[in-house]
Design a protein around this motif. Structure first.
Motif, mmCIF file in Angstrom:
data_model
loop_
_atom_site.group_PDB
_atom_site.id
_atom_site.type_symbol
_atom_site.label_atom_id
_atom_site.label_comp_id
_atom_site.label_asym_id
_atom_site.label_seq_id
_atom_site.Cartn_x
_atom_site.Cartn_y
_atom_site.Cartn_z
ATOM 1 N N ILE A 7 0.845 -1.196 0.000
ATOM 2 C CA ILE A 7 0.000 0.000 0.000
ATOM 3 C C ILE A 7 0.878 1.243 0.000
ATOM 4 C CG2 ILE A 7 -1.634 1.328 1.395
ATOM 5 C CD1 ILE A 7 -2.892 -1.279 2.249
ATOM 6 N N GLY A 8 0.549 2.183 -0.906
ATOM 7 C CA GLY A 8 1.354 3.395 -1.031
ATOM 8 C C GLY A 8 0.512 4.649 -1.094
ATOM 9 N N ASP A 9 1.100 5.697 -1.653
ATOM 10 C CA ASP A 9 0.469 7.026 -1.657
ATOM 11 C C ASP A 9 -0.835 7.068 -2.442
ATOM 12 O OD1 ASP A 9 2.327 8.213 -0.037
ATOM 13 O OD2 ASP A 9 3.623 8.856 -1.688
ATOM 14 N N VAL A 10 -0.942 6.285 -3.515
ATOM 15 C CA VAL A 10 -2.159 6.311 -4.325
ATOM 16 C C VAL A 10 -3.369 5.906 -3.474
ATOM 17 C CG1 VAL A 10 -3.331 5.288 -6.299
ATOM 18 C CG2 VAL A 10 -0.907 5.872 -6.466
ATOM 19 N N GLN B 88 -14.846 12.234 6.469
ATOM 20 C CA GLN B 88 -15.298 12.157 7.859
ATOM 21 C C GLN B 88 -14.265 11.461 8.748
ATOM 22 O OE1 GLN B 88 -18.229 13.598 8.886
ATOM 23 N NE2 GLN B 88 -18.348 14.316 6.769
ATOM 24 N N LEU B 89 -13.106 11.155 8.219
ATOM 25 C CA LEU B 89 -12.099 10.396 8.958
ATOM 26 C C LEU B 89 -11.657 11.152 10.209
ATOM 27 C CD1 LEU B 89 -10.735 7.630 8.162
ATOM 28 C CD2 LEU B 89 -8.682 8.963 7.733
ATOM 29 N N ARG B 90 -11.661 10.431 11.347
ATOM 30 C CA ARG B 90 -11.216 11.000 12.626
ATOM 31 C C ARG B 90 -9.860 10.453 13.059
ATOM 32 N NH1 ARG B 90 -16.004 12.670 11.623
ATOM 33 N NH2 ARG B 90 -17.384 13.516 13.234
ATOM 34 N N ARG B 91 -9.571 9.202 12.690
ATOM 35 C CA ARG B 91 -8.359 8.539 13.185
ATOM 36 C C ARG B 91 -7.634 7.849 12.038
ATOM 37 N NH1 ARG B 91 -10.668 5.997 16.873
ATOM 38 N NH2 ARG B 91 -10.803 3.868 16.071
ATOM 39 N N LEU B 92 -6.341 8.127 11.892
ATOM 40 C CA LEU B 92 -5.503 7.521 10.865
ATOM 41 C C LEU B 92 -4.221 7.016 11.517
ATOM 42 C CD1 LEU B 92 -4.788 6.871 7.900
ATOM 43 C CD2 LEU B 92 -3.782 9.163 7.752
ATOM 44 N N HIS B 93 -4.032 5.695 11.518
ATOM 45 C CA HIS B 93 -2.831 5.079 12.075
ATOM 46 C C HIS B 93 -2.139 4.287 10.975
ATOM 47 C CE1 HIS B 93 -4.007 5.121 16.636
ATOM 48 N NE2 HIS B 93 -4.190 6.276 16.043
ATOM 49 N N ILE B 94 -0.896 4.637 10.705
ATOM 50 C CA ILE B 94 -0.096 3.922 9.700
ATOM 51 C C ILE B 94 1.239 3.579 10.344
ATOM 52 C CG2 ILE B 94 0.929 4.001 7.403
ATOM 53 C CD1 ILE B 94 -1.076 6.130 6.642
ATOM 54 N N ARG B 95 1.623 2.301 10.296
ATOM 55 C CA ARG B 95 2.891 1.886 10.907
ATOM 56 C C ARG B 95 3.645 0.950 9.973
ATOM 57 N NH1 ARG B 95 2.458 -1.070 16.545
ATOM 58 N NH2 ARG B 95 1.764 -2.795 15.218
ATOM 59 N N ARG B 96 4.875 1.309 9.732
ATOM 60 C CA ARG B 96 5.781 0.509 8.898
ATOM 61 C C ARG B 96 5.196 0.194 7.526
ATOM 62 N NH1 ARG B 96 6.668 -2.241 13.877
ATOM 63 N NH2 ARG B 96 5.367 -3.963 13.143
ATOM 64 N N CYS B 97 4.568 1.160 6.931
ATOM 65 C CA CYS B 97 4.129 1.047 5.537
ATOM 66 C C CYS B 97 5.086 1.921 4.728
ATOM 67 C CB CYS B 97 2.675 1.509 5.386
ATOM 68 S SG CYS B 97 1.485 0.464 6.237
ATOM 69 N N TYR B 98 6.123 1.310 4.206
ATOM 70 C CA TYR B 98 7.263 2.062 3.696
ATOM 71 C C TYR B 98 7.022 2.728 2.353
ATOM 72 C CZ TYR B 98 9.466 -0.478 7.484
ATOM 73 O OH TYR B 98 9.767 -0.994 8.724
ATOM 74 N N LYS B 99 5.913 2.415 1.680
ATOM 75 C CA LYS B 99 5.593 3.088 0.429
ATOM 76 C C LYS B 99 4.761 4.350 0.635
ATOM 77 C CE LYS B 99 5.803 -0.837 -2.764
ATOM 78 N NZ LYS B 99 5.056 -1.597 -3.814
ATOM 79 N N VAL B 100 4.290 4.569 1.855
ATOM 80 C CA VAL B 100 3.471 5.749 2.151
ATOM 81 C C VAL B 100 4.402 6.922 2.466
ATOM 82 C CG1 VAL B 100 1.756 6.749 3.691
ATOM 83 C CG2 VAL B 100 1.572 4.348 2.999
ATOM 84 N N GLY B 101 4.175 8.048 1.786
ATOM 85 C CA GLY B 101 5.012 9.219 1.997
ATOM 86 C C GLY B 101 4.197 10.495 2.107
ATOM 87 N N ASP B 102 4.886 11.607 1.930
ATOM 88 C CA ASP B 102 4.246 12.918 2.077
ATOM 89 C C ASP B 102 3.082 13.112 1.113
ATOM 90 O OD1 ASP B 102 5.909 13.688 4.104
ATOM 91 O OD2 ASP B 102 7.333 14.728 2.809
ATOM 92 N N ARG B 103 3.219 12.625 -0.100
ATOM 93 C CA ARG B 103 2.202 12.880 -1.124
ATOM 94 C C ARG B 103 0.839 12.359 -0.708
ATOM 95 N NH1 ARG B 103 1.099 9.911 -6.130
ATOM 96 N NH2 ARG B 103 -0.100 11.250 -7.522
ATOM 97 N N GLY B 104 0.801 11.199 -0.054
ATOM 98 C CA GLY B 104 -0.475 10.652 0.378
ATOM 99 C C GLY B 104 -1.035 11.379 1.589
#
Length: 627
Positions: A427-430, A441-457
């Motif tokens: 899973i990445g920025d797209v 309506q998102l209240r909570r976002l937790h992402i851990r050790r997903c190395y394809k996720v960066g600033d753009r997302g």
């Protein structure tokens, strides 16, 4: 009017007691009422309904003293795991003596906060005893059958009893209690060595029992469960059995035969076979919640659940080795009211199972997939297309789920409130960007050790998710200041932020958070090597409500930054700052003296001077590094 007590002269006892009911559950308010005058103390004691007691080493005696004052208790909880010290104030010893005298008669409960512990001082340090240490002292013991006898005599109208890890309690005490407290509705016994005789007595006398929780009750066997089923079958609505090795299919067959009103069933056992769960599914058609961790149960049991339990709303399956797609296809075909599904640690279910749940259960609101390695993108796409009311999605260790799955969730699940991603390497920025675009309506976002996720997302959340309150981006190497700048500019309601291990985050991003998120109360910037004093200074100015800050493993933070932080953050309660080489004993003394609300400071032992230890021993947690 000053000098005139209009309340006591005008209001009768009944009116005051009715008023006190509205603060039931707020320990500080109840305590304040009890300290007004003798009349209020008496009325407050009579209106108190719940009590909670921690490990004291003299639990039986303490409970007896409590029962003399609180005569109308309905709920009692004894948790032998709790050890909370009563601090000694070195600054104001006379105040401590006064507080001790006031606290002695009414040490707190669930709504009262009762936590008693023993303490001694050696060489200027506080040394806390464990329950095991206390049990070896003369006259000291854990909660035992004597305490149950006190309860039986002092609380005949007891409705809820919770005994957690009370290893000295036996069937003898439970028999006495059951005979006296026949109105008991809830019995929670975790880690208690009671046997079958005690449970049989509960089944014989407590005909109103609705909830029974047996976890790590090694003495319980088939006879005890059968006694409960036969005696309380018409009233029992919730049953939990975990790690009870002597409980077999015979006990569950009795539950299935007698407990037709059962709505919640939890089972964690390596001994139970298919026949036991099958009996529950056939006899308890009103089940609303089913949680199973049974390695020896096969598809046949869940297929019957799908056919018979049409009211099922919550299903959780852990570490299952014999369940396959056939089980979840049957669940999806029959349990149309299903709202919460948890699938953990299975190699035998695939996208077919998830598609069956999604298409058959349109009311699905919470979905957690943990370590199910054959579930991939196609299954999540089916959820996105069919479950329009999905509110929480948890994906852990799902290596086969790619961006397309979350893209479909973003398109179809506009009501999503919480998203948790852990070790999802595909899973990445797209995907993250499409979640932000479709789930505003998102209240909570937790992402851990997903190395394809960066600033753009993550930047997209600052633009589209204005209601975000809880953001955790732990050990995501591509997250940097750009993401935090966008969050600071758009998510002004943010209260919790965790960017631990995000090496690209620095003072610029933290300063943006400080300027745009004044409601921030929790911050974790541990292992962020680029965060320094400038960021902490901005945080002190912009986030006055901050209560907890974690700075561990931060190499650029110095005593100056700590001083800037505590100058304005007067509500700070907890600070972790181990392995920060630029923080000295001066900084530790500064933060301890600068925040009167501090309850915990975690720091290396060698950074605490004798003077700081003498003044602030109750809040210091020392990390001993010289072992």
């Amino acid at each position: 009017m000053r000098g005139h007590d209009l309340i006591n002269s005008m209001l009768p006892d009944e009116a005051l007691m009715e008023i006190m009911k509205y603060v039931d559950g707020r320990s500080s308010d109840r305590d304040a009422c009890a300290l007004v005058c003798k009349r209020w103390r008496k009325l407050e004691s009579a209106s108190r309904h719940s009590l909670s007691l921690g490990a004291t080493g003299q639990s039986d005696t303490c409970l007896a003293n409590m029962l003399q004052r609180f005569i109308n208790l309905r709920q009692v909880c004894v948790d032998e795991r709790l050890l909370v010290p009563l601090p000694i104030s070195r600054r104001f010893p006379h105040r401590h003596a006064l507080c001790s005298r006031m606290m002695r008669p009414f040490l707190h409960g669930k709504d009262l906060g009762v936590t008693l512990s023993r303490k001694r001082r050696r060489s200027g340090q506080h040394v806390f005893r464990s329950c095991e240490d206390d049990s070896n002292d003369t006259g000291l013991s854990n909660f035992s059958d004597i305490g149950l006898q006190f309860l039986a005599e002092g609380c005949p109208r007891l409705e809820r009893l919770c005994l957690i890890w009370c290893s000295a309690v036996t069937s003898c005490g439970l028999v006495i209690l059951a005979q006296a407290c026949r109105a008991l509705k809830v019995l929670d016994m975790q880690g208690c060595y009671v046997g079958d005789q005690g449970l049989k007595a509960v089944g014989r006398y407590c005909k109103q029992l609705e909830e029974l929780n047996l976890r790590f009750c090694e003495g319980v066997g088939d006879d005890g469960i059968v006694g409960i089923a036969e005696g309380c079958g018409k009233s029992l609505k919730s049953l939990g059995i975990a790690a009870c090795a002597r409980v077999t299919d015979l006990a569950l067959q009795a539950v299935g035969s007698y407990c037709v009103m059962l709505k919640r069933f939890t089972l964690d056992s390596e001994c139970i076979q298919t026949d036991g769960v099958l009996a529950i599914a056939q006899g308890c058609s009103q089940l609303q919640m089913l949680r199973l961790q049974c390695v020896n149960v096969s598809d046949e049991a869940l297929q019957v659940v799908g056919r018979n339990c049409n009211s099922l709303e919550t299903l959780a399956l852990f570490s299952f080795q014999k369940f396959t797609d056939r089980s979840l296809v049957a669940i999806g075909g029959g349990c149309k009211k299903l709202r919460t599904v948890t699938l953990s640690d299975s190699y035998y279910v695939s996208d077919c199972s998830l598609a069956a749940i999604a298409n058959g259960c349109p009311q699905l609101a919470v979905l957690e997939i943990n370590g199910c390695h054959n579930i991939g993108t196609a299954g999540l796409q089916a959820v996105g297309r069919a479950c329009r009311g999905l509110q929480e999605l948890v994906l852990k260790y799902c290596q086969k789920i790619g961006d397309e799955g979350l893209v479909e969730v973003g398109k179809g699940c506009s009501q999503l409130r919480a998203l948790h991603l852990v070790d999802c390497s595909s899973i990445g920025d797209v995907a993250i960007r499409n979640i932000a675009l479709g789930c505003n309506q998102l209240r909570r976002l937790h992402i851990r050790r997903c190395y394809k996720v960066g600033d753009r997302g993550v930047v997209a959340f600052g633009t589209h998710c204005k209601k975000l309150m809880d953001l955790s981006l732990r050990f995501c190497d591509r997250i940097g200041d750009d993401a935090l700048i966008a969050i600071g500019q758009g998510c002004h309601q943010l209260r919790l932020l965790n960017v631990s291990g995000c090496h690209r985050v620095g003072d610029v991003g933290l300063s943006s958070i400080a300027q745009g998120c004044p409601s921030l109360i929790h911050l974790d910037v541990s292992v962020c090597q680029n965060v320094g004093d400038i960021g902490l200074a901005a945080l002190g100015k912009g986030c006055p409500l901050l209560k907890e800050v974690i700075l561990s493993h931060s190499r650029k933070i110095t005593d100056i930054g700590l001083g800037q932080l505590v100058t304005n953050c007067k509500t700070l309660e907890s600070c972790h700052m181990v392995y920060c080489p630029c923080i000295t004993p001066v900084g530790v003394a500064t933060i301890c003296a600068g925040c009167n609300s501090l309850k915990k400071v975690l720091v290396e032992k060698w950074k605490i001077t004798d003077r700081t230890r003498r003044r602030h021993a109750t809040i210091l947690t020392e990390l001993c590094m010289d072992l």
